[in-house]
Design an enzyme around this catalytic site. Structure first.
Site, mmCIF file in Angstrom:
data_model
loop_
_atom_site.group_PDB
_atom_site.id
_atom_site.type_symbol
_atom_site.label_atom_id
_atom_site.label_comp_id
_atom_site.label_asym_id
_atom_site.label_seq_id
_atom_site.Cartn_x
_atom_site.Cartn_y
_atom_site.Cartn_z
ATOM 1 N N HIS A 119 -6.049 -7.267 -0.958
ATOM 2 C CA HIS A 119 -6.242 -5.826 -1.155
ATOM 3 C C HIS A 119 -5.461 -5.328 -2.359
ATOM 4 C CE1 HIS A 119 -6.870 -6.638 3.191
ATOM 5 N NE2 HIS A 119 -7.888 -5.797 3.026
ATOM 6 N N ASP B 297 -2.296 -10.509 -2.958
ATOM 7 C CA ASP B 297 -2.936 -10.093 -1.705
ATOM 8 C C ASP B 297 -4.398 -9.738 -1.979
ATOM 9 O OD1 ASP B 297 -2.007 -8.817 1.238
ATOM 10 O OD2 ASP B 297 -3.739 -7.793 0.341
ATOM 11 N N ASP C 96 -4.540 -13.212 2.620
ATOM 12 C CA ASP C 96 -5.822 -12.772 3.197
ATOM 13 C C ASP C 96 -7.005 -13.080 2.276
ATOM 14 O OD1 ASP C 96 -4.607 -10.889 1.566
ATOM 15 O OD2 ASP C 96 -4.761 -9.233 2.990
ATOM 16 N N HIS D 183 0.817 -1.232 0.000
ATOM 17 C CA HIS D 183 0.000 0.000 0.000
ATOM 18 C C HIS D 183 0.843 1.271 0.000
ATOM 19 C CE1 HIS D 183 -3.670 -2.225 0.331
ATOM 20 N NE2 HIS D 183 -3.310 -2.792 1.471
HETATM 21 C C1 OKP Z 1 -3.096 -4.521 4.342
HETATM 22 B B1 OKP Z 1 -2.671 -5.641 3.384
HETATM 23 C C2 OKP Z 1 -8.628 0.729 9.160
HETATM 24 C C3 OKP Z 1 -9.104 -0.572 8.582
HETATM 25 C C4 OKP Z 1 -8.715 -0.696 7.142
HETATM 26 C C5 OKP Z 1 -6.778 -1.811 6.309
HETATM 27 C C6 OKP Z 1 -6.412 -3.026 5.516
HETATM 28 C C7 OKP Z 1 -4.962 -3.057 5.149
HETATM 29 C C8 OKP Z 1 -4.577 -4.369 4.504
HETATM 30 N N1 OKP Z 1 -7.833 0.561 10.324
HETATM 31 N N2 OKP Z 1 -8.074 -1.925 6.860
HETATM 32 O O1 OKP Z 1 -3.050 -5.413 2.054
HETATM 33 O O2 OKP Z 1 -3.143 -6.952 3.766
HETATM 34 ZN ZN ZN Z 2 -4.196 -7.437 2.180
#
Ligand code: OKP
Ligand code: ZN
Length: 346
Positions: free
Chosen positions: A201, A199, A288, A163
């Site tokens: 996300h 991933d 995930d 990210h």
């Molecule tokens: C990271 B990776 C706010 C909740 C939002 C964030 C997810 C980040 C994922 N605290 N969640 O791509 O696994």
């Molecule tokens: Zn993720």
């Protein structure tokens, strides 16, 4: 011991989020140290291969893809925070939005936290920098293994990285380990590198870093932005720009996506990577996508991670696996290592 080597540093323990604003509550953080320890435990349990500490690389390898101002902030934020008489970790209070000044970095700490971050889930603690730097070193040491002729290597990075963009951090990620590794592969002689981001996300940071370039192809499978974090990037019409047009390939998938649909997207992505003619592949390895992941909505099962690894091996390219997300902690080790054993067995 033969088999795939793992790079790991216990310095990841130096980053520990005090908690996370999620589901309308301040809860224990999902991105926690046990994640990496469970993956390491599984690597040992199956006897994947040798486990090595990282070498230390100069910060200049980081500023090949990241703004020096971001790197400086990550190093000094917590000391500046305490200098203002505050306790706890450094969190931003506001963020860049439409119409605000992108051309001017504010001098103060809160201004720089606002300028260089994009979410509230990524606190900087007193010792975070050492963990962030060790995670980059773990990725770069994996590159060194590929350079020495290994066909695959596992960089057990924590904190994760995909990210983080050139000048912004967020989503539990501070510096983009996979992007820094891809750039190092190019700097060490590769002509074309593909990044495959599996991933759950969207790897918004990786996409932003390479969006205008044709020497890195990004293929990403992820939750659809209409439903899933980081919400503001990851649609299929983002194909790259300028020289990079045609070198960004997004597969946004809906909640409830299971292996048949997910693996069909993977096949299309692998086809693109083969056509591209990459000299090496970096896999942003988030697990995930697992059916019981506590913050995700895909339905992959243990055996699918093994199959994923075997399909990645079919590229017949050197592959660096860089750990990203995965939060169903009891299972994260099994799923991550299944990808690696699937790759090794193919
Ligand atoms: C990271 B990776 C706010 C909740 C939002 C964030 C997810 C980040 C994922 N605290 N969640 O791509 O696994
Ligand atoms: Zn993720």
């Amino acid at each position: 011991m033969n088999g795939m080597k793992t790079i790991f540093s216990a310095d990841h323990l130096l980053h520990q989020s005090p908690g996370e604003l999620i589901f309308g509550e301040f809860l224990p953080a999902f991105e926690k140290p046990e994640r990496a320890e469970l993956v390491l435990g599984r690597v040992k349990e199956v006897g994947l291969g040798e486990i090595r500490p990282p070498e230390s690389f100069p910060v200049s390898a980081i500023t090949r893809v990241h703004a020096p101002g971001l790197v400086a902030l990550l190093q000094s934020a917590q000391a500046e925070w305490e200098g203002l008489g505050r306790t706890g970790a450094a969190y931003p209070y506001t963020w860049m939005s439409r119409g605000m000044r992108e051309d001017r970095v504010p001098a103060g700490l809160d201004g720089r936290l606002a300028y260089y971050s994009f979410d509230c889930g990524t606190p900087i603690t007193k010792t975070s920098w050492q963990a962030i730097k060790s995670s980059v070193d773990v990725a770069l040491s994996g590159v060194a293994l590929l350079n020495s002729g290994e066909r695959g290597a596992f960089s057990l990075c924590r904190p994760p990285g995909h990210h983080a963009g050139a000048d912004h951090y967020g989503g539990y990620c501070f510096l983009n380990n996979a992007a820094i590794a891809a750039q190092k592969l190019l700097d060490d002689g590769a002509k074309r590198v593909a990044i495959l981001d599996v991933d759950y996300h969207h790897g918004n940071g990786t996409q932003q870093i390479f969006y205008r370039r044709d020497d890195v192809l990004l293929v990403s499978l992820h939750g659809h932005p209409d439903q899933e974090y980081p919400y503001l990037l990851g649609w299929e019409d983002e194909i790259g720009a300028g020289a990079g047009e045609g070198f960004n390939l997004n597969f946004p998938l809906r909640w409830g996506t299971a292996w048949p649909e997910w693996s069909a997207a993977l096949e299309a992505g692998l086809k693109r990577i083969t056509a591209y003619g990459a000299d090496a592949v970096v896999v942003s390895l988030g697990v995930d996508t697992y059916k019981d992941d506590p913050i995700s909505h895909f339905l992959l099962e243990h055996e699918h991670f093994t199959q994923m690894g075997a399909r990645i091996a079919s590229l017949r390219k050197p592959v660096l696996f860089v750990m990203e997300g995965g939060y169903a902690v009891a299972e994260i080790g099994i799923n991550a290592v299944n990808v690696l054993t699937g790759f090794e067995g193919a």
